[in-house]
Design an enzyme around this catalytic site. Structure first.
Site, PDB file in Angstrom:
ATOM      1  N   LYS A   1       4.576  55.809   8.237  1.00  0.00           N
ATOM      2  CA  LYS A   1       5.871  56.451   7.975  1.00  0.00           C
ATOM      3  C   LYS A   1       5.874  57.761   8.751  1.00  0.00           C
ATOM      4  CE  LYS A   1       6.047  54.416   3.363  1.00  0.00           C
ATOM      5  NZ  LYS A   1       6.153  54.538   1.904  1.00  0.00           N
TER       6      LYS A   1
ATOM      7  N   ASP B   1       4.338  45.485  -3.942  1.00  0.00           N
ATOM      8  CA  ASP B   1       3.856  46.865  -3.824  1.00  0.00           C
ATOM      9  C   ASP B   1       3.501  47.371  -5.211  1.00  0.00           C
ATOM     10  OD1 ASP B   1       3.256  49.417  -3.111  1.00  0.00           O
ATOM     11  OD2 ASP B   1       5.196  49.880  -2.192  1.00  0.00           O
TER      12      ASP B   1
ATOM     13  N   LYS C   1      10.290  42.412  -0.826  1.00  0.00           N
ATOM     14  CA  LYS C   1       9.151  43.119  -1.435  1.00  0.00           C
ATOM     15  C   LYS C   1       9.485  43.354  -2.902  1.00  0.00           C
ATOM     16  CE  LYS C   1       7.667  47.931  -0.722  1.00  0.00           C
ATOM     17  NZ  LYS C   1       7.023  48.830   0.265  1.00  0.00           N
TER      18      LYS C   1
ATOM     19  N   LYS D   1       8.431  45.383  -6.434  1.00  0.00           N
ATOM     20  CA  LYS D   1       7.687  46.526  -6.969  1.00  0.00           C
ATOM     21  C   LYS D   1       7.076  46.103  -8.301  1.00  0.00           C
ATOM     22  CE  LYS D   1       8.650  49.902  -4.091  1.00  0.00           C
ATOM     23  NZ  LYS D   1       7.546  50.585  -3.424  1.00  0.00           N
TER      24      LYS D   1
ATOM     25  N   GLU E   1      10.443  48.047   6.743  1.00  0.00           N
ATOM     26  CA  GLU E   1      11.239  48.098   5.508  1.00  0.00           C
ATOM     27  C   GLU E   1      12.294  49.206   5.654  1.00  0.00           C
ATOM     28  OE1 GLU E   1       8.324  48.994   2.451  1.00  0.00           O
ATOM     29  OE2 GLU E   1       8.071  51.040   3.182  1.00  0.00           O
TER      30      GLU E   1
ATOM     31  N   ASP F   1      -0.718  52.007   1.960  1.00  0.00           N
ATOM     32  CA  ASP F   1       0.484  52.824   2.168  1.00  0.00           C
ATOM     33  C   ASP F   1       0.143  54.272   1.812  1.00  0.00           C
ATOM     34  OD1 ASP F   1       2.902  54.058   2.305  1.00  0.00           O
ATOM     35  OD2 ASP F   1       3.912  52.870   0.787  1.00  0.00           O
TER      36      ASP F   1
ATOM     37  N   HIS G   1      16.653  51.911  -8.547  1.00  0.00           N
ATOM     38  CA  HIS G   1      15.550  51.408  -7.729  1.00  0.00           C
ATOM     39  C   HIS G   1      14.266  51.800  -8.448  1.00  0.00           C
ATOM     40  CE1 HIS G   1      14.246  49.649  -3.974  1.00  0.00           C
ATOM     41  NE2 HIS G   1      13.343  50.606  -3.853  1.00  0.00           N
TER      42      HIS G   1
ATOM     43  N   GLU H   1       0.449  45.403  -1.298  1.00  0.00           N
ATOM     44  CA  GLU H   1       0.491  46.798  -0.825  1.00  0.00           C
ATOM     45  C   GLU H   1      -0.074  47.739  -1.880  1.00  0.00           C
ATOM     46  OE1 GLU H   1       4.365  47.756   0.652  1.00  0.00           O
ATOM     47  OE2 GLU H   1       4.044  49.914   0.556  1.00  0.00           O
TER      48      GLU H   1
HETATM   49  C1  MUC Z   1       6.813  52.531  -0.978  1.00  0.00           C
HETATM   50  O1  MUC Z   1       5.844  52.798  -1.631  1.00  0.00           O
HETATM   51  O2  MUC Z   1       6.658  51.645  -0.172  1.00  0.00           O
HETATM   52  C2  MUC Z   1       9.453  51.862   0.298  1.00  0.00           C
HETATM   53  C3  MUC Z   1      10.211  50.791  -0.004  1.00  0.00           C
HETATM   54  C4  MUC Z   1      10.520  50.871  -1.350  1.00  0.00           C
HETATM   55  O3  MUC Z   1      11.192  50.089  -2.024  1.00  0.00           O
HETATM   56  O4  MUC Z   1       9.941  51.959  -1.864  1.00  0.00           O
HETATM   57  C5  MUC Z   1       9.355  52.706  -0.838  1.00  0.00           C
HETATM   58  C6  MUC Z   1       8.080  53.318  -1.173  1.00  0.00           C
HETATM   59 MG    MG Z   2       4.519  51.404  -0.666  1.00  0.00          MG
END
Ligand code: MUC
Ligand code: MG
Length: 380
Positions: A273, A198, A167, A169, A327, A249, A22, A224
């Site tokens: 969170k 994100d 989502k 990254k 999420e 976030d 991940h 994000e």
């Molecule tokens: C984040 O920054 O959002 C949440 C979902 C994901 O894939 O990573 C986390 C951290």
């Molecule tokens: Mg995030």
């Protein structure tokens, strides 16, 4: 009802493998370390909580090992013998003996709610005032780093009716290549599939301005944390400049941050969170500030396992609005977990347990297998 006292608090480090790598801006996860917190009360009731970080200290400033130390050395001695049912009083003591350490405080508060729920025969969301919804939409993060693999993964999730929002990254490597990757995925999945991105704080304002314009053109629905968490003015300028909503976030932990970001008009959406806020009640306090300021909410994750994800679900279910869903897919990213029954994901949503407490029980065999302090020695 006689008063139940806090009899013991245990913090266990549990290392669990993920189903695949991940990839985030700051680290690539191959395993997750959960901190499982177990509170035992004098009337025999027990409660569970979880304090989990992402990639040790690479995502936030609280590590699993530091969280365990804060619980064992400072929080537990201050809380033993106190009224387990007076959660506000217990958390006031926790605030007095330990600055910061919101993950540890969140896990302890959650365990007290779980125990109280067992004592009263009520689910945790009822103790929080009631669930405004009994299931929560859950997106999935596509983070393999490979467009074709991500598209296949997304299609399989839609087919299985597990997720229909994705989502991506995009905070590592070449921004242009990342934007092309996002555009390929959006085009392959079509208009009815929502895509969010994100950046995990990785861009400066100039780069964010250039990239967000292109993400907007590619049809991305939400951006994000594009810029570093403390650069609120930069976030505010981006939120004012673009139509696509900007979500905070890492910039927003608790009600205080929620207020300051609202005053700066720094974001359209907040990712809350429980661990960042320091508990379920603290999450609801931050949500109340967002509501008052007209800011939309999103139920975020620290990629917790089943205990932390279900705890988050109880809090998010009690928020009056949750416009961007959640999420809470952490348990699905883990190959295995330490609970008897993993959360129920069906029809694109996580279904909230209606049994007393959190509705999650530890599996003693799995816990014995995965806990770090009982690690089996390799057979030569
Ligand atoms: C984040 O920054 O959002 C949440 C979902 C994901 O894939 O990573 C986390 C951290
Ligand atoms: Mg995030």
């Amino acid at each position: 009802m006689t008063t139940a006292l806090i009899a013991s608090i245990e913090a266990l480090l549990v290392d669990l493998p993920t189903i695949r790598a991940h990839k985030l801006a700051m680290t690539t996860l191959h395993q997750q370390t959960l901190v499982i917190v177990r509170v035992r009360c004098s009337d025999g009731t027990e409660g569970l909580g979880e304090a989990t970080s992402i990639g040790g200290l690479s995502y936030g400033d609280q590590s699993p090992e530091g969280t365990k130390l804060a619980i064992d050395t400072y929080l537990t001695p201050a809380l033993l013998g106190r009224d387990a049912g007076n959660i506000n009083a217990a958390m006031a003591v926790a605030a007095k003996v330990a600055q910061g350490h919101s993950y540890a405080k969140s896990a302890i508060e959650c365990a007290l709610f779980d125990a109280l729920g067992h004592r009263l025969g009520q689910p945790v969301h009822t103790l929080l005032g009631g669930a405004a919804r009994s299931s929560l939409p859950v997106l999935w993060t596509l983070a393999s780093g490979d467009s074709a693999r991500d598209i296949d993964e997304a299609r399989a999730m839609i087919e299985a009716r597990r997720h229909k929002v994705f989502k991506l990254k995009i905070g590592f490597g070449d921004p242009d290549a990342n934007i092309a990757h996002v555009a390929r995925i959006k085009q392959a999945l079509g208009d009815e599939v929502r895509i969010t991105v994100d950046v995990n704080q990785a861009w400066d304002e100039a780069l964010a301005t250039r990239c967000i314009a292109r993400l907007e053109a590619a049809g991305v629905d939400l951006v994000e944390q594009p810029t570093p968490r403390r650069q609120r003015a930069a976030l505010a300028r981006l939120a004012a400049r673009f139509d696509v909503p900007i979500m905070a976030d890492e910039s927003v932990n608790d009600a205080q941050d929620a207020l300051e970001l609202a005053q700066a008009a720094a974001a359209d959406v907040y990712a809350l969170k429980i661990s960042k806020a320091g508990g379920l009640l603290a999450t609801l306090r931050a949500a109340a500030v967002a509501d008052a300021a007209g800011i939309a909410l999103y139920g975020g994750t620290m990629l917790e396992g089943s205990v932390g994800s279900i705890a988050s679900a109880h809090a998010f279910a009690a928020c009056p609005q949750l416009r961007w869903g959640t999420e809470l897919f952490g348990p699905l990213l883990l190959k295995d977990d330490v609970v008897v029954e993993r959360p129920l994901y069906r029809d694109f949503e996580l279904h909230l347990p209606a049994t007393p407490g959190l509705g999650v029980a530890l599996d003693p065999d799995k816990l014995a297998f995965y806990r770090r302090d009982r690690r089996r020695t390799a057979v030569a």
